[in-house]
Design a protein around this motif. Structure first.
Motif, PDB file in Angstrom:
ATOM      1  N   PRO A  31      46.258 -86.096  -0.846  1.00 46.05           N
ATOM      2  CA  PRO A  31      45.130 -85.162  -0.811  1.00 46.05           C
ATOM      3  C   PRO A  31      44.590 -84.894   0.589  1.00 46.05           C
ATOM      4  N   ASP A  32      44.617 -85.903   1.454  1.00 43.97           N
ATOM      5  CA  ASP A  32      44.072 -85.702   2.799  1.00 43.97           C
ATOM      6  C   ASP A  32      44.987 -84.855   3.681  1.00 43.97           C
ATOM      7  N   GLN A  33      46.232 -84.568   3.213  1.00 42.86           N
ATOM      8  CA  GLN A  33      47.154 -83.733   3.973  1.00 42.86           C
ATOM      9  C   GLN A  33      47.332 -82.351   3.348  1.00 42.86           C
ATOM     10  N   SER A  34      46.661 -82.095   2.243  1.00 37.69           N
ATOM     11  CA  SER A  34      46.754 -80.801   1.581  1.00 37.69           C
ATOM     12  C   SER A  34      46.014 -79.747   2.401  1.00 37.69           C
ATOM     13  N   LEU A  35      46.567 -78.536   2.435  1.00 37.68           N
ATOM     14  CA  LEU A  35      45.909 -77.437   3.134  1.00 37.68           C
ATOM     15  C   LEU A  35      44.853 -76.780   2.255  1.00 37.68           C
ATOM     16  N   ILE A  36      44.814 -77.162   0.991  1.00 35.32           N
ATOM     17  CA  ILE A  36      43.873 -76.589   0.046  1.00 35.32           C
ATOM     18  C   ILE A  36      42.849 -77.644  -0.340  1.00 35.32           C
ATOM     19  N   GLU A  37      41.590 -77.263  -0.289  1.00 32.90           N
ATOM     20  CA  GLU A  37      40.536 -78.165  -0.779  1.00 32.90           C
ATOM     21  C   GLU A  37      40.290 -77.829  -2.243  1.00 32.90           C
ATOM     22  N   TYR A  38      40.223 -78.853  -3.072  1.00 34.04           N
ATOM     23  CA  TYR A  38      39.991 -78.639  -4.503  1.00 34.04           C
ATOM     24  C   TYR A  38      38.584 -79.072  -4.857  1.00 34.04           C
ATOM     25  N   PRO A  39      37.923 -78.378  -5.768  1.00 35.56           N
ATOM     26  CA  PRO A  39      38.333 -77.104  -6.353  1.00 35.56           C
ATOM     27  C   PRO A  39      38.084 -75.948  -5.380  1.00 35.56           C
ATOM     28  N   SER A  40      38.859 -74.870  -5.532  1.00 25.67           N
ATOM     29  CA  SER A  40      38.656 -73.695  -4.695  1.00 25.67           C
ATOM     30  C   SER A  40      39.160 -72.447  -5.406  1.00 25.67           C
ATOM     31  N   ALA A  41      38.608 -71.307  -5.009  1.00 27.24           N
ATOM     32  CA  ALA A  41      39.082 -70.024  -5.536  1.00 27.24           C
ATOM     33  C   ALA A  41      40.445 -69.759  -4.905  1.00 27.24           C
ATOM     34  N   PHE A  42      41.443 -69.492  -5.738  1.00 23.98           N
ATOM     35  CA  PHE A  42      42.813 -69.359  -5.250  1.00 23.98           C
ATOM     36  C   PHE A  42      43.428 -68.076  -5.814  1.00 23.98           C
ATOM     37  N   PRO A  43      43.658 -67.063  -4.951  1.00 25.48           N
ATOM     38  CA  PRO A  43      44.246 -65.813  -5.439  1.00 25.48           C
ATOM     39  C   PRO A  43      45.765 -65.929  -5.613  1.00 25.48           C
ATOM     40  N   ILE A  44      46.267 -65.338  -6.676  1.00 29.78           N
ATOM     41  CA  ILE A  44      47.704 -65.309  -6.958  1.00 29.78           C
ATOM     42  C   ILE A  44      48.076 -63.877  -7.303  1.00 29.78           C
ATOM     43  N   LYS A  45      49.111 -63.360  -6.653  1.00 35.83           N
ATOM     44  CA  LYS A  45      49.573 -62.000  -6.944  1.00 35.83           C
ATOM     45  C   LYS A  45      50.799 -62.084  -7.839  1.00 35.83           C
ATOM     46  N   VAL A  46      50.761 -61.320  -8.917  1.00 31.39           N
ATOM     47  CA  VAL A  46      51.832 -61.322  -9.901  1.00 31.39           C
ATOM     48  C   VAL A  46      52.337 -59.890 -10.025  1.00 31.39           C
ATOM     49  N   MET A  47      53.655 -59.708  -9.927  1.00 33.61           N
ATOM     50  CA  MET A  47      54.222 -58.367 -10.033  1.00 33.61           C
ATOM     51  C   MET A  47      55.119 -58.282 -11.252  1.00 33.61           C
ATOM     52  N   GLY A  48      55.032 -57.146 -11.924  1.00 29.70           N
ATOM     53  CA  GLY A  48      55.865 -56.920 -13.097  1.00 29.70           C
ATOM     54  C   GLY A  48      55.967 -55.441 -13.396  1.00 29.70           C
ATOM     55  N   ALA A  49      56.725 -55.105 -14.429  1.00 28.34           N
ATOM     56  CA  ALA A  49      56.859 -53.716 -14.836  1.00 28.34           C
ATOM     57  C   ALA A  49      55.496 -53.192 -15.286  1.00 28.34           C
ATOM     58  N   HIS A  50      55.231 -51.932 -14.970  1.00 27.51           N
ATOM     59  CA  HIS A  50      53.959 -51.307 -15.335  1.00 27.51           C
ATOM     60  C   HIS A  50      54.039 -50.898 -16.809  1.00 27.51           C
ATOM     61  N   VAL A  51      53.846 -51.886 -17.678  1.00 25.20           N
ATOM     62  CA  VAL A  51      53.938 -51.658 -19.124  1.00 25.20           C
ATOM     63  C   VAL A  51      52.682 -52.177 -19.807  1.00 25.20           C
ATOM     64  N   GLU A  52      52.412 -51.638 -20.983  1.00 22.11           N
ATOM     65  CA  GLU A  52      51.256 -52.070 -21.762  1.00 22.11           C
ATOM     66  C   GLU A  52      51.394 -53.565 -22.085  1.00 22.11           C
ATOM     67  N   GLY A  53      50.310 -54.290 -21.914  1.00 19.00           N
ATOM     68  CA  GLY A  53      50.305 -55.703 -22.245  1.00 19.00           C
ATOM     69  C   GLY A  53      50.576 -56.628 -21.072  1.00 19.00           C
ATOM     70  N   PHE A  54      51.029 -56.086 -19.939  1.00 22.44           N
ATOM     71  CA  PHE A  54      51.352 -56.938 -18.790  1.00 22.44           C
ATOM     72  C   PHE A  54      50.108 -57.650 -18.256  1.00 22.44           C
ATOM     73  N   VAL A  55      49.028 -56.887 -18.031  1.00 17.09           N
ATOM     74  CA  VAL A  55      47.800 -57.498 -17.499  1.00 17.09           C
ATOM     75  C   VAL A  55      47.264 -58.537 -18.485  1.00 17.09           C
ATOM     76  N   ASP A  56      47.278 -58.203 -19.778  1.00 14.24           N
ATOM     77  CA  ASP A  56      46.803 -59.150 -20.794  1.00 14.24           C
ATOM     78  C   ASP A  56      47.625 -60.433 -20.791  1.00 14.24           C
ATOM     79  N   ALA A  57      48.929 -60.311 -20.583  1.00 10.41           N
ATOM     80  CA  ALA A  57      49.803 -61.485 -20.558  1.00 10.41           C
ATOM     81  C   ALA A  57      49.468 -62.376 -19.360  1.00 10.41           C
ATOM     82  N   VAL A  58      49.232 -61.768 -18.204  1.00  7.07           N
ATOM     83  CA  VAL A  58      48.885 -62.532 -16.999  1.00  7.07           C
ATOM     84  C   VAL A  58      47.529 -63.223 -17.192  1.00  7.07           C
ATOM     85  N   VAL A  59      46.576 -62.503 -17.767  1.00 10.47           N
ATOM     86  CA  VAL A  59      45.251 -63.078 -18.026  1.00 10.47           C
ATOM     87  C   VAL A  59      45.354 -64.260 -18.996  1.00 10.47           C
TER      88      VAL A  59
END
Length: 91
Positions: free
Chosen positions: A6-34
């Motif tokens: 933990p003392d060598q991690s670049l991330i402090e926990y807890p923290s807000a962590f953005p993740i980008k997810v790419m997929g086909a622009h189809v119905e249900g994709f955003v709901d699946a990621v959520v």
């Protein structure tokens, strides 16, 4: 993969962590990621989801910001998203 102390991690926990997810622009994709985000962060707020279509509109970039609580949580979240049939790339 070796455990990072933990003392060598670049991330402090807890923290807000953005993740980008790419997929086909189809119905249900955003709901699946959520749905996946909620599995790993029950307090995840779907109203914070950001979306951006590709230039041609065939793909959709979805940015979710979860509350990261551990390296294990992030690793498992990345694995789950990466293996989802609707997901092409996770950054």
């Amino acid at each position: 993969m070796p455990e990072i102390p933990p003392d060598q991690s670049l991330i402090e926990y807890p923290s807000a962590f953005p993740i980008k997810v790419m997929g086909a622009h189809v119905e249900g994709f955003v709901d699946a990621v959520v749905a996946v985000a909620l599995q790993f962060d029950p307090g995840f707020d779907a109203a914070t989801v950001e979306t951006r279509p590709s230039k041609a509109g065939n793909y959709l970039g979805v940015t979710i910001t979860i509350t990261a609580t551990s390296r294990d949580q992030l690793d498992e979240l990345y694995r789950t998203l990466s293996t989802h049939p609707m997901v092409k790339v996770v950054l």
